[in-house]
Design an enzyme around this catalytic site. Sequence first.
Site, PDB file in Angstrom:
ATOM      1  N   GLN A 130       0.884  -1.145   0.126  1.00 17.87           N
ATOM      2  CA  GLN A 130       0.139   0.043  -0.005  1.00 17.87           C
ATOM      3  C   GLN A 130       0.769   1.225   0.190  1.00 17.87           C
ATOM      4  O   GLN A 130       2.100   1.080   0.480  1.00 17.87           O
ATOM      5  CB  GLN A 130      -0.979  -0.117   1.316  1.00 17.87           C
ATOM      6  CG  GLN A 130      -0.196  -0.260   2.394  1.00 17.87           C
ATOM      7  CD  GLN A 130      -0.830  -0.204   3.752  1.00 17.87           C
ATOM      8  OE1 GLN A 130      -0.342  -0.132   4.934  1.00 17.87           O
ATOM      9  NE2 GLN A 130      -2.254   0.053   3.774  1.00 17.87           N
ATOM     10  N   GLU A 145      -8.390   6.236   6.088  1.00 13.80           N
ATOM     11  CA  GLU A 145      -8.125   5.430   7.396  1.00 13.80           C
ATOM     12  C   GLU A 145      -8.106   6.155   8.608  1.00 13.80           C
ATOM     13  O   GLU A 145      -7.137   7.133   8.698  1.00 13.80           O
ATOM     14  CB  GLU A 145      -7.125   4.548   7.235  1.00 13.80           C
ATOM     15  CG  GLU A 145      -6.918   3.331   8.380  1.00 13.80           C
ATOM     16  CD  GLU A 145      -5.914   2.328   8.114  1.00 13.80           C
ATOM     17  OE1 GLU A 145      -5.176   2.427   7.299  1.00 13.80           O
ATOM     18  OE2 GLU A 145      -6.235   1.418   9.016  1.00 13.80           O
TER      19      GLU A 145
END
Length: 285
Positions: free
Chosen positions: A133, A218
């Site tokens: 990621q 997030e």
Amino acid sequence: MWSLIQHLLVGSLAVWTAAAEISFVVEATRDNGTVDISSELELVKLPPRQRWQHGSRHKSRPPPSKGGKRDVVSFSGNWCGASQHSTPDNQIVNAFSWLTAPDLTLRPGQPIPQYVAAWVGIDGAACKQALLQAGVTTVVNSNGGQSASAWWQWYPESSFTIKGFPVKPGDWVTVNITALTATSGKISLVNANQGVEASITVSNGPKLCRIDAEWLIEDFYDSDMVQVPFAQFADAWFLDAAATTVKGTKIGIDGAAMVQLQNENGTIVCHPEKWDNANFVAISS
Ligand SMILES: *[C@@H]1O[C@H](CO)[C@@H](O)[C@H](O)[C@H]1NC(C)=O
Ligand SMILES: *[C@@H]1O[C@H](CO)[C@@H](O)[C@H](O)[C@H]1NC(C)=O
Ligand SMILES: *[C@@H]1O[C@H](CO)[C@@H](O)[C@H](O)[C@H]1NC(C)=O
């Protein structure tokens, strides 16, 4: 003779271990590819106390008892966005999106500093052993001042801040994650507002499953497994979001789990709104 064989065996195991360590090469340019700035970037491994765990502690929460019914909606304690699934016979090779570097304001009543991360990744959901990621995290302090930084991580290895990569809240950034094999990949970040590109080619990463792609905001955890305070943010668009597979299929967000972020008290603090198969916006609430 046995001890010689043992010695050789131990020796070759040591070599094998050393060869399996994650390694990477960084290249970067500015002025839209005209000037090489590879030597100006520094990849800073976050020390254990600041080793942010992006995505790795995703846990679903039950849906709230009130609230409208929606298709394919799921709830999470740390994620907000889209999580798409492929199959082992049509593995994901690439995940891509435009995203905005999170642009924050303070969330009243919460500790300061406050954070929001935005990222694109491969294998955040069903694959428990690895996640590749990259994205941008912004922090806002008590006087409203913000600072954003780009990072990448091949979980469960440490994450690296890409020091020297210019990024400001609200900048448009493309994140392009390619799994060249299950254990090697290429991450490419372009900040279109600043004309800067960085690419990181990684070898010997933890083995990917290549079955999920994620496009997410997030509220991540720090290394003490404490969730960081989550700021409010300007609408965070993900544009041209797509994953491509080994068979050449291009998958968008149709059929993906659209994940809403529900805090510890059951309040939805971020929810995605889908525009079409390639575009959605994460909205702070
Ligand atoms: C990069 O190219 C874009 C589009 O061609 C242009 O708008 C921008 O000003 C350029 N940026 C730099 C830093 O050269
Ligand atoms: C993403 O990176 C891969 C590997 O470098 C490249 O083949 C692909 O064209 C890139 N995708 C986009 C949308 O730029
Ligand atoms: C949850 O509620 C408690 C008690 O009202 C409060 O102290 C805490 O800040 C709340 N948590 C969040 C994340 O809003």
